[in-house]
Write a protein that holds these residues in place. Structure first.
Motif, PDB file in Angstrom:
ATOM      1  N   GLU A  11       0.620  -1.190   0.136  1.00 21.66           N
ATOM      2  CA  GLU A  11      -0.193   0.093  -0.065  1.00 21.66           C
ATOM      3  C   GLU A  11       0.882   1.573  -0.029  1.00 21.66           C
ATOM      4  N   VAL A  12       2.015   1.195   0.736  1.00 27.62           N
ATOM      5  CA  VAL A  12       2.842   2.328   0.645  1.00 27.62           C
ATOM      6  C   VAL A  12       3.360   2.562  -0.699  1.00 27.62           C
ATOM      7  N   ALA A  13       3.675   1.513  -1.502  1.00 27.10           N
ATOM      8  CA  ALA A  13       4.158   1.680  -2.820  1.00 27.10           C
ATOM      9  C   ALA A  13       3.138   2.307  -3.726  1.00 27.10           C
ATOM     10  N   ARG A  14       1.608   2.011  -3.540  1.00 25.77           N
ATOM     11  CA  ARG A  14       0.674   2.051  -4.108  1.00 25.77           C
ATOM     12  C   ARG A  14       0.283   3.954  -4.156  1.00 25.77           C
ATOM     13  N   HIS A  15       0.539   4.217  -2.648  1.00 23.84           N
ATOM     14  CA  HIS A  15       0.329   5.582  -2.439  1.00 23.84           C
ATOM     15  C   HIS A  15       1.650   6.570  -2.397  1.00 23.84           C
ATOM     16  N   ASN A  16       2.595   5.834  -3.587  1.00 24.55           N
ATOM     17  CA  ASN A  16       3.478   6.679  -3.918  1.00 24.55           C
ATOM     18  C   ASN A  16       4.452   7.134  -2.772  1.00 24.55           C
ATOM     19  N   LEU A  17       4.585   6.073  -1.847  1.00 22.18           N
ATOM     20  CA  LEU A  17       5.616   6.282  -0.890  1.00 22.18           C
ATOM     21  C   LEU A  17       5.175   7.157   0.373  1.00 22.18           C
ATOM     22  N   ASN A  18       4.060   7.624   0.196  1.00 22.28           N
ATOM     23  CA  ASN A  18       3.391   8.706   1.330  1.00 22.28           C
ATOM     24  C   ASN A  18       2.837   7.722   2.373  1.00 22.28           C
ATOM     25  N   SER A  34       5.440   2.310   9.586  1.00 22.67           N
ATOM     26  CA  SER A  34       6.876   2.325   9.815  1.00 22.67           C
ATOM     27  C   SER A  34       7.454   1.707  10.458  1.00 22.67           C
ATOM     28  N   LYS A  35       7.216   1.135  11.596  1.00 26.66           N
ATOM     29  CA  LYS A  35       7.854   0.070  12.479  1.00 26.66           C
ATOM     30  C   LYS A  35       7.678  -1.149  11.653  1.00 26.66           C
ATOM     31  N   GLN A  36       6.525  -1.552  11.299  1.00 26.07           N
ATOM     32  CA  GLN A  36       6.307  -2.721  10.727  1.00 26.07           C
ATOM     33  C   GLN A  36       7.229  -2.987   9.341  1.00 26.07           C
ATOM     34  N   ILE A  37       7.359  -1.927   8.629  1.00 20.15           N
ATOM     35  CA  ILE A  37       8.279  -1.890   7.599  1.00 20.15           C
ATOM     36  C   ILE A  37       9.431  -2.342   7.741  1.00 20.15           C
ATOM     37  N   ARG A  38      10.104  -1.622   8.822  1.00 23.28           N
ATOM     38  CA  ARG A  38      11.682  -1.638   9.333  1.00 23.28           C
ATOM     39  C   ARG A  38      11.592  -3.290   9.792  1.00 23.28           C
ATOM     40  N   THR A  39      10.746  -3.719  10.642  1.00 23.31           N
ATOM     41  CA  THR A  39      10.758  -5.154  11.185  1.00 23.31           C
ATOM     42  C   THR A  39      10.844  -5.972  10.149  1.00 23.31           C
ATOM     43  N   LEU A  40      10.136  -5.785   9.103  1.00 22.31           N
ATOM     44  CA  LEU A  40      10.227  -6.775   7.875  1.00 22.31           C
ATOM     45  C   LEU A  40      11.392  -6.753   7.166  1.00 22.31           C
ATOM     46  N   GLU A  41      11.950  -5.719   6.900  1.00 19.54           N
ATOM     47  CA  GLU A  41      13.203  -5.316   6.251  1.00 19.54           C
ATOM     48  C   GLU A  41      14.328  -5.912   7.280  1.00 19.54           C
ATOM     49  N   ASP A  42      14.212  -5.803   8.489  1.00 20.37           N
ATOM     50  CA  ASP A  42      15.174  -6.173   9.286  1.00 20.37           C
ATOM     51  C   ASP A  42      15.289  -7.951   9.186  1.00 20.37           C
ATOM     52  N   GLU A  43      14.037  -8.495   9.420  1.00 22.25           N
ATOM     53  CA  GLU A  43      13.980  -9.957   9.207  1.00 22.25           C
ATOM     54  C   GLU A  43      14.401 -10.492   7.707  1.00 22.25           C
ATOM     55  N   LEU A  44      14.036  -9.821   6.609  1.00 25.99           N
ATOM     56  CA  LEU A  44      14.679 -10.369   5.517  1.00 25.99           C
ATOM     57  C   LEU A  44      15.911  -9.930   5.244  1.00 25.99           C
ATOM     58  N   GLY A  45      16.500  -8.876   5.857  1.00 28.30           N
ATOM     59  CA  GLY A  45      17.935  -8.616   5.612  1.00 28.30           C
ATOM     60  C   GLY A  45      18.184  -7.892   4.332  1.00 28.30           C
ATOM     61  N   VAL A  46      16.926  -7.325   3.944  1.00 27.12           N
ATOM     62  CA  VAL A  46      17.273  -6.468   2.807  1.00 27.12           C
ATOM     63  C   VAL A  46      16.595  -4.914   2.655  1.00 27.12           C
ATOM     64  N   LYS A  47      16.840  -3.740   2.260  1.00 25.31           N
ATOM     65  CA  LYS A  47      16.041  -2.667   2.325  1.00 25.31           C
ATOM     66  C   LYS A  47      15.076  -2.881   1.179  1.00 25.31           C
ATOM     67  N   ILE A  48      13.722  -2.427   1.534  1.00 22.97           N
ATOM     68  CA  ILE A  48      12.831  -2.183   0.393  1.00 22.97           C
ATOM     69  C   ILE A  48      12.914  -0.865  -0.065  1.00 22.97           C
ATOM     70  N   PHE A  49      12.895   0.170   0.992  1.00 22.72           N
ATOM     71  CA  PHE A  49      12.773   1.409   0.409  1.00 22.72           C
ATOM     72  C   PHE A  49      14.181   2.312   0.742  1.00 22.72           C
ATOM     73  N   TYR A  50      14.472   3.061  -0.021  1.00 24.57           N
ATOM     74  CA  TYR A  50      15.584   3.977   0.440  1.00 24.57           C
ATOM     75  C   TYR A  50      14.874   5.109   1.080  1.00 24.57           C
ATOM     76  N   ARG A  51      15.809   5.587   2.046  1.00 20.94           N
ATOM     77  CA  ARG A  51      15.112   6.704   2.813  1.00 20.94           C
ATOM     78  C   ARG A  51      15.931   8.084   3.115  1.00 20.94           C
ATOM     79  N   SER A  52      15.473   9.045   3.278  1.00 19.77           N
ATOM     80  CA  SER A  52      16.162  10.471   3.628  1.00 19.77           C
ATOM     81  C   SER A  52      15.691  10.959   4.651  1.00 19.77           C
ATOM     82  N   GLY A  53      16.309  10.842   5.912  1.00 21.76           N
ATOM     83  CA  GLY A  53      15.785  11.042   7.207  1.00 21.76           C
ATOM     84  C   GLY A  53      14.674   9.909   7.417  1.00 21.76           C
ATOM     85  N   LYS A  54      13.507  10.585   7.766  1.00 26.26           N
ATOM     86  CA  LYS A  54      12.218   9.961   7.950  1.00 26.26           C
ATOM     87  C   LYS A  54      11.672   9.578   6.886  1.00 26.26           C
TER      88      LYS A  54
END
Length: 324
Positions: A11-18, A34-54
């Motif tokens: 859904e984040v991808a569908r909402h243009n990362l908003n 945001s917390k659930q996305i980071r938890t998933l990234e940590d579990e998978l060991g890859v970044k799903i999104f690039y970030r600039s700050g928050k």
């Protein structure tokens, strides 16, 4: 890995990362997503999104593959729910349709009225947009059906079926020099300023092809996606209107006259499409048949069984389509 986490990244991808808009649409909190996305990234060991700050700025290559797969998983989960609903209550459910203004305003009202009378427990949702937006909504599985004339063929994962053919009329004020003409030519039409549909909208491509074939350059002074808007500006004297014939009603549009232009332009075909793999419930088959009576359940199932677009085209080749 949780289904909820996959839904969040999809859904984040569908909402243009908003993330805020995503949280609002899902009736949850932004920090929670945001917390659930980071938890998933940590579990998978890859970044799903690039970030600039928050802020999320871009989808990674691995992230795009994950999001695509998440979309397929969520679609299958929805199918499981639909199967359960189909067997628990065949008269209850939801149906979402994306279409253009012309279809929604002039073609669908009696279809919708009859459908609701047959299935009062089915929640019906209509989305309006450009043909490209409509096709994309169906391609992503956001809506069940797309009804349009243009753009559906651009998405390989859509099963498209022809519904009816239609053509155009030239609309003018009663005292216009062309009033009463039945033998209008493209050359004469090109001499007047033209008010018509936006390019890529409601069969506009056929109009442009006709002028190009005659080596003519139409003087299009105003375009809109809404036939009612086009008629408004014709009444103001901005130019000669070219709209779908179905969009002209002598009773409603009493200030204007219409000239049949079917001898000037090739007919266009309106199609209904849905994402390959969509589980069609009983009332969905009924909606399709109400809209296009030749598309019976048996015919639709043959289209679904066809593996290639060419096979679907062959199924309908030579079929006599109604004219609207």
């Amino acid at each position: 890995m949780k289904l909820q986490q996959l839904r969040y990244v999809f859904e984040v991808a569908r909402h243009n990362l908003n993330v805020s808009a995503t949280a609002e649409s899902l009736y949850t909190s932004q920090p929670g997503i945001s917390k659930q996305i980071r938890t998933l990234e940590d579990e998978l060991g890859v970044k799903i999104f690039y970030r600039s700050g928050k802020h999320l700025t871009e989808i990674t290559s691995a992230g795009q593959a994950i999001i695509d797969m998440a979309g397929e998983i969520l679609s299958k989960v929805e199918h499981i729910r639909q199967i359960a609903e189909e067997h628990s209550d065949e008269q209850r459910g939801s149906l979402s349709v994306a279409t253009t203004h012309t279809q929604a305003r002039y073609v669908l009202p009696p279809i919708i009225q009859e459908f609701i009378s047959r299935y009062p427990k089915v929640a019906l949702h209509m989305h309006q947009g450009t043909p490209m937006q409509i096709s994309e909504l169906a391609s992503k599985g956001t809506v069940d059906f797309a009804i349009a004339t243009e753009a559906l063929e651009l998405f390989d994962n859509l099963i498209m079926m022809p519904c009816y053919r239609w053509n155009r009329s030239v609309i003018i004020p009663h005292k216009h020099p062309l009033a009463g003409r039945t033998d209008l030519t493209l050359k004469e039409l090109a001499e007047y300023p033209i008010v018509t549909y936006v390019f890529g909208f409601t069969g506009r491509s056929q109009l442009d092809k006709a002028f190009q074939a005659k080596g003519l350059e139409p003087h299009v002074v105003f375009t809109a996606s809404d036939a009612d808007v086009i008629k408004t500006y014709v009444k103001l004297g901005l130019g000669v209107g070219i709209v779908a014939t179905m969009a002209f009603d002598p009773k409603i549009d009493g200030e204007l006259s219409a000239i049949d232009a079917s001898h000037l332009f090739e007919p266009s075909t309106t199609k209904i499409g849905f994402r390959r793999g969509t589980m069609l419930r009983g009332y969905m088959y009924q909606f399709i048949e109400l809209f296009a009576p030749h598309l019976t359940r048996d015919v639709v199932e043959q289209a679904v069984a066809a593996r290639l677009k060419e096979d679907i085209d062959e199924l309908f080749r030579g079929m006599e389509l109604p004219n609207y």
